[in-house]
Design a protein around this motif. Sequence first.
Motif, PDB file in Angstrom:
ATOM      1  N   ARG A   1     -14.788  -5.279 -31.019  1.00  0.00           N
ATOM      2  CA  ARG A   1     -15.989  -5.932 -30.503  1.00  0.00           C
ATOM      3  C   ARG A   1     -17.104  -5.916 -31.539  1.00  0.00           C
ATOM      4  O   ARG A   1     -17.829  -6.905 -31.719  1.00  0.00           O
ATOM      5  N   ASP A   3     -13.817 -20.196 -23.592  1.00  0.00           N
ATOM      6  CA  ASP A   3     -12.795 -19.240 -23.204  1.00  0.00           C
ATOM      7  C   ASP A   3     -11.685 -19.897 -22.384  1.00  0.00           C
ATOM      8  O   ASP A   3     -11.828 -21.017 -21.895  1.00  0.00           O
ATOM      9  N   ARG A  59     -16.432  -8.487 -34.248  1.00  0.00           N
ATOM     10  CA  ARG A  59     -16.592  -9.873 -33.803  1.00  0.00           C
ATOM     11  C   ARG A  59     -18.029 -10.220 -33.445  1.00  0.00           C
ATOM     12  O   ARG A  59     -18.364 -11.400 -33.320  1.00  0.00           O
ATOM     13  N   ALA A  60     -18.869  -9.215 -33.286  1.00  0.00           N
ATOM     14  CA  ALA A  60     -20.264  -9.468 -32.924  1.00  0.00           C
ATOM     15  C   ALA A  60     -21.126  -9.831 -34.128  1.00  0.00           C
ATOM     16  O   ALA A  60     -22.263 -10.267 -33.969  1.00  0.00           O
ATOM     17  N   ASN A  83     -11.603 -15.908 -32.026  1.00  0.00           N
ATOM     18  CA  ASN A  83     -12.736 -15.664 -31.130  1.00  0.00           C
ATOM     19  C   ASN A  83     -13.966 -16.405 -31.630  1.00  0.00           C
ATOM     20  O   ASN A  83     -14.185 -16.525 -32.836  1.00  0.00           O
ATOM     21  N   PHE A 134     -17.427 -15.196 -30.960  1.00  0.00           N
ATOM     22  CA  PHE A 134     -18.035 -14.017 -30.351  1.00  0.00           C
ATOM     23  C   PHE A 134     -17.095 -13.475 -29.277  1.00  0.00           C
ATOM     24  O   PHE A 134     -15.969 -13.120 -29.582  1.00  0.00           O
ATOM     25  N   ASP A 135     -17.496 -13.432 -28.000  1.00  0.00           N
ATOM     26  CA  ASP A 135     -16.617 -12.877 -26.970  1.00  0.00           C
ATOM     27  C   ASP A 135     -15.766 -13.933 -26.275  1.00  0.00           C
ATOM     28  O   ASP A 135     -15.007 -13.623 -25.350  1.00  0.00           O
ATOM     29  N   GLN A 136     -15.871 -15.191 -26.718  1.00  0.00           N
ATOM     30  CA  GLN A 136     -15.061 -16.264 -26.147  1.00  0.00           C
ATOM     31  C   GLN A 136     -13.720 -16.323 -26.880  1.00  0.00           C
ATOM     32  O   GLN A 136     -13.675 -16.556 -28.094  1.00  0.00           O
ATOM     33  N   ARG A 137     -12.634 -16.106 -26.178  1.00  0.00           N
ATOM     34  CA  ARG A 137     -11.305 -16.122 -26.790  1.00  0.00           C
ATOM     35  C   ARG A 137     -10.779 -17.556 -26.778  1.00  0.00           C
ATOM     36  O   ARG A 137     -10.594 -18.139 -25.709  1.00  0.00           O
ATOM     37  N   SER A 184     -10.950  -0.850 -29.031  1.00  0.00           N
ATOM     38  CA  SER A 184     -11.574  -2.076 -28.520  1.00  0.00           C
ATOM     39  C   SER A 184     -13.029  -2.172 -28.979  1.00  0.00           C
ATOM     40  O   SER A 184     -13.523  -3.256 -29.295  1.00  0.00           O
TER      41      SER A 184
END
Length: 284
Positions: free
Chosen positions: A132, A71, A135-136, A260, A262-265, A128
């Motif tokens: 999510r 990130d 992307r999961a 991304n 996962f949740d890392q941009r 949002s």
Amino acid sequence: MKFLSPIFVSLCLSLTGIHATVADATTGPQIEGAWEQGSILRGQVEPGSQLRFEGHDVPVSPKGQFVIGLDRDFGSVARLTLRREDGTTQAFEYPVQKREYQIQRVEGVPARTVNPSAEHLARIRAESALTRKARAKILDRQDFAETFVWPLTGPITGVYGSQRYYNGEPRRPHYGVDVARPTGTVVVAPASGVVTLVHPDMFYSGGTLIVDHGQGLSSTFIHLHKVLVEEGQEVKQGEPIAEVGASGRATGPHLDWRMNWFDQRVDPQVLVPPMNTVWSKAKE
């Protein structure tokens, strides 16, 4: 694909004062990419191995391929644990380079998008949640290993990590790269993948498209005028997928390309050649 050998990584760690706990460095992970904030790293381990990164399981293909992302504000040390098929384990620590980010000021943004109402906030939360969820997903594909190309060429007007001020008010950092082109300019897939989200008009991002490249790595394209593909569709690198627009919170037509893990941009530009070279050739 060029990789940094575990021996080389171990030497670098020793020189920086951060050491990897290595049982046998000759069979550790081979990694391509720079350990810095915003980076995307692709690698190879022995087939059948398991990986954990910062306490989370990392998908590994049957051939031992993997990808991880850092990130914008990732800490100073990244920790990777390798467990081989025979049960032996190695633990690695990699120093992470800190990046300096630009400050940008954008004027003329509609007031409703700078300070959304309670009604709009409910819409924003729902949208949002959709992104999510998309992307999961963990798709057993290795499209992330391709040599990425720019989804379109043109002047870069915004870069990853920059802190933006809208109408003088500070907002969250920008997590994509902006390429300015006229409305209707065709956007192509930077790598192959599967479409996991199509939305015609999100509050912030307008026309939105997400393409999953496998094992947690995905591309998001926003402010689109039109999406040319459907959810669930497989796309090939270079295939037209959308058209540039100015929908959502945008002051003019451009593509905002985000990525991304996962949740890392992460920063899309680490996977493509410099735009000035590509853009110059495109204009010839």
